[in-house]
Design a protein around this motif. Structure first.
Motif, PDB file in Angstrom:
ATOM      1  N   GLN A 126       0.729  -1.066  -0.047  1.00  0.00           N
ATOM      2  CA  GLN A 126       0.133   0.431  -0.181  1.00  0.00           C
ATOM      3  C   GLN A 126       1.047   1.641   0.020  1.00  0.00           C
ATOM      4  O   GLN A 126       0.412   2.611  -0.032  1.00  0.00           O
ATOM      5  N   ASP A 127       2.087   1.391   0.478  1.00  0.00           N
ATOM      6  CA  ASP A 127       3.214   2.306   0.067  1.00  0.00           C
ATOM      7  C   ASP A 127       2.798   2.720  -1.196  1.00  0.00           C
ATOM      8  O   ASP A 127       3.379   2.297  -2.082  1.00  0.00           O
ATOM      9  N   PRO A 128       3.305   3.700  -1.515  1.00  0.00           N
ATOM     10  CA  PRO A 128       3.268   4.781  -2.854  1.00  0.00           C
ATOM     11  C   PRO A 128       4.531   4.795  -3.117  1.00  0.00           C
ATOM     12  O   PRO A 128       4.694   4.552  -4.427  1.00  0.00           O
ATOM     13  N   GLU A 129       5.538   4.408  -2.344  1.00  0.00           N
ATOM     14  CA  GLU A 129       6.956   4.400  -3.304  1.00  0.00           C
ATOM     15  C   GLU A 129       6.234   2.937  -3.871  1.00  0.00           C
ATOM     16  O   GLU A 129       7.549   3.083  -5.346  1.00  0.00           O
ATOM     17  N   LYS A 131       4.335   0.863  -5.203  1.00  0.00           N
ATOM     18  CA  LYS A 131       3.549   1.703  -6.478  1.00  0.00           C
ATOM     19  C   LYS A 131       3.749   2.584  -6.989  1.00  0.00           C
ATOM     20  O   LYS A 131       3.803   1.872  -8.818  1.00  0.00           O
ATOM     21  N   LYS A 132       5.238   3.387  -7.250  1.00  0.00           N
ATOM     22  CA  LYS A 132       5.671   4.124  -8.164  1.00  0.00           C
ATOM     23  C   LYS A 132       6.594   2.978  -8.490  1.00  0.00           C
ATOM     24  O   LYS A 132       6.677   2.870 -10.135  1.00  0.00           O
ATOM     25  N   LYS A 133       7.166   2.492  -7.955  1.00  0.00           N
ATOM     26  CA  LYS A 133       8.356   1.344  -8.362  1.00  0.00           C
ATOM     27  C   LYS A 133       7.708   0.189  -9.697  1.00  0.00           C
ATOM     28  O   LYS A 133       7.729   0.382 -10.790  1.00  0.00           O
ATOM     29  N   LEU A 134       5.948   0.046  -9.148  1.00  0.00           N
ATOM     30  CA  LEU A 134       5.620  -0.810 -10.052  1.00  0.00           C
ATOM     31  C   LEU A 134       5.761   0.159 -11.422  1.00  0.00           C
ATOM     32  O   LEU A 134       5.821  -0.388 -12.685  1.00  0.00           O
ATOM     33  N   ARG A 135       5.036   1.098 -10.933  1.00  0.00           N
ATOM     34  CA  ARG A 135       4.776   2.084 -12.382  1.00  0.00           C
ATOM     35  C   ARG A 135       5.749   1.643 -13.633  1.00  0.00           C
ATOM     36  O   ARG A 135       6.117   2.065 -14.251  1.00  0.00           O
ATOM     37  N   GLU A 136       7.235   2.859 -12.388  1.00  0.00           N
ATOM     38  CA  GLU A 136       8.787   2.751 -12.873  1.00  0.00           C
ATOM     39  C   GLU A 136       9.603   1.440 -13.646  1.00  0.00           C
ATOM     40  O   GLU A 136       9.797   1.769 -15.128  1.00  0.00           O
ATOM     41  N   LEU A 137       8.356   0.364 -13.438  1.00  0.00           N
ATOM     42  CA  LEU A 137       8.719  -0.627 -13.927  1.00  0.00           C
ATOM     43  C   LEU A 137       8.505  -1.263 -15.216  1.00  0.00           C
ATOM     44  O   LEU A 137       8.527  -2.488 -15.405  1.00  0.00           O
ATOM     45  N   GLY A 138       7.234  -0.666 -15.544  1.00  0.00           N
ATOM     46  CA  GLY A 138       6.414  -1.082 -16.117  1.00  0.00           C
ATOM     47  C   GLY A 138       5.597  -2.409 -16.009  1.00  0.00           C
ATOM     48  O   GLY A 138       4.523  -2.227 -16.674  1.00  0.00           O
ATOM     49  N   LEU A 139       5.361  -2.435 -14.864  1.00  0.00           N
ATOM     50  CA  LEU A 139       4.700  -3.798 -14.581  1.00  0.00           C
ATOM     51  C   LEU A 139       2.986  -3.376 -13.823  1.00  0.00           C
ATOM     52  O   LEU A 139       1.766  -3.899 -14.287  1.00  0.00           O
ATOM     53  N   HIS A 141      -0.146   0.210 -14.813  1.00  0.00           N
ATOM     54  CA  HIS A 141       0.380   1.493 -15.608  1.00  0.00           C
ATOM     55  C   HIS A 141      -1.302   2.617 -14.697  1.00  0.00           C
ATOM     56  O   HIS A 141      -1.625   3.863 -15.844  1.00  0.00           O
ATOM     57  N   TYR A 142      -2.208   1.806 -13.375  1.00  0.00           N
ATOM     58  CA  TYR A 142      -3.126   2.492 -13.238  1.00  0.00           C
ATOM     59  C   TYR A 142      -2.898   2.458 -11.711  1.00  0.00           C
ATOM     60  O   TYR A 142      -2.309   1.626 -11.306  1.00  0.00           O
ATOM     61  N   GLU A 143      -4.117   2.490 -11.348  1.00  0.00           N
ATOM     62  CA  GLU A 143      -3.953   2.532  -9.878  1.00  0.00           C
ATOM     63  C   GLU A 143      -4.617   1.159  -9.737  1.00  0.00           C
ATOM     64  O   GLU A 143      -6.114   0.755 -10.081  1.00  0.00           O
ATOM     65  N   MET A 144      -3.744   0.431  -8.614  1.00  0.00           N
ATOM     66  CA  MET A 144      -4.084  -0.472  -8.262  1.00  0.00           C
ATOM     67  C   MET A 144      -5.050  -0.766  -6.376  1.00  0.00           C
ATOM     68  O   MET A 144      -4.758   0.111  -5.749  1.00  0.00           O
ATOM     69  N   ASN A 145      -6.111  -1.886  -6.527  1.00  0.00           N
ATOM     70  CA  ASN A 145      -6.815  -1.682  -5.104  1.00  0.00           C
ATOM     71  C   ASN A 145      -6.411  -3.003  -4.957  1.00  0.00           C
ATOM     72  O   ASN A 145      -6.802  -3.929  -5.766  1.00  0.00           O
ATOM     73  N   GLU A 146      -5.680  -3.071  -3.795  1.00  0.00           N
ATOM     74  CA  GLU A 146      -4.642  -4.276  -3.666  1.00  0.00           C
ATOM     75  C   GLU A 146      -5.500  -4.813  -2.502  1.00  0.00           C
ATOM     76  O   GLU A 146      -6.098  -4.107  -1.210  1.00  0.00           O
TER      77      GLU A 146
END
Length: 146
Positions: A126-129, A131-139, A141-146
């Motif tokens: 849930q840490d924004p960092e 999720k940011k890392k997932l976006r940076e790696l292209g994994l 491209h949208y906000e996930m609700n986990e």
């Protein structure tokens, strides 16, 4: 997209899915065997990365202009004693279409999911960092609700 290009894309997808699991677990799975099962077909399981690539390609690629556009790939670690990662696949009922941006807002039809045994308390998903890392790696491209 040609058949050969799609095979390479599926292989790249498996690598990304494993990385996705590693980031959620906070550990490497490089020594784990892969097993794949379709959730909607009674075909048993497929072992080994190369065979899994061809199994997925067989059910998703129809022709260069006909590729099923929405396929969930869920990775899980079924047994803590065995070095096995299980991938479950589920193809949605949408009609095939040309390769393009999928429901994940990434190129291609695959949507990554985390199943049982992957997440640990080592990683705060849930840490924004994170999720940011997932976006940076292209994994993602949208906000996930986990």
């Amino acid at each position: 997209m040609s058949f050969e290009e799609f095979i390479k894309f599926v292989d790249k997808t498996l690598g990304e899915l494993i990385l996705y699991a590693e980031l959620h677990a906070g550990r490497s799975f490089s020594d784990h065997e892969l097993i794949f099962e379709w959730m909607s077909y009674d075909r048993g399981s497929t072992n080994g990365r190369e065979y899994i690539v061809y199994e997925i390609t067989d059910k998703v690629f129809v022709s260069e202009e006909e590729i099923y556009p929405c396929v969930d790939l869920i990775i899980e670690k079924p047994d803590s004693r065995a070095n096995i990662l299980k991938i479950l696949g589920r193809r949605a009922g949408y009609e095939p279409r040309p390769f393009g941006t999928g429901w994940s807002n990434r190129p291609g039809p695959f949507i990554y999911g985390i199943g049982k045994g992957i997440k640990t308390k080592l990683v705060n998903t849930q840490d924004p960092e994170f999720k940011k890392k997932l976006r940076e790696l292209g994994l993602i491209h949208y906000e996930m609700n986990e």
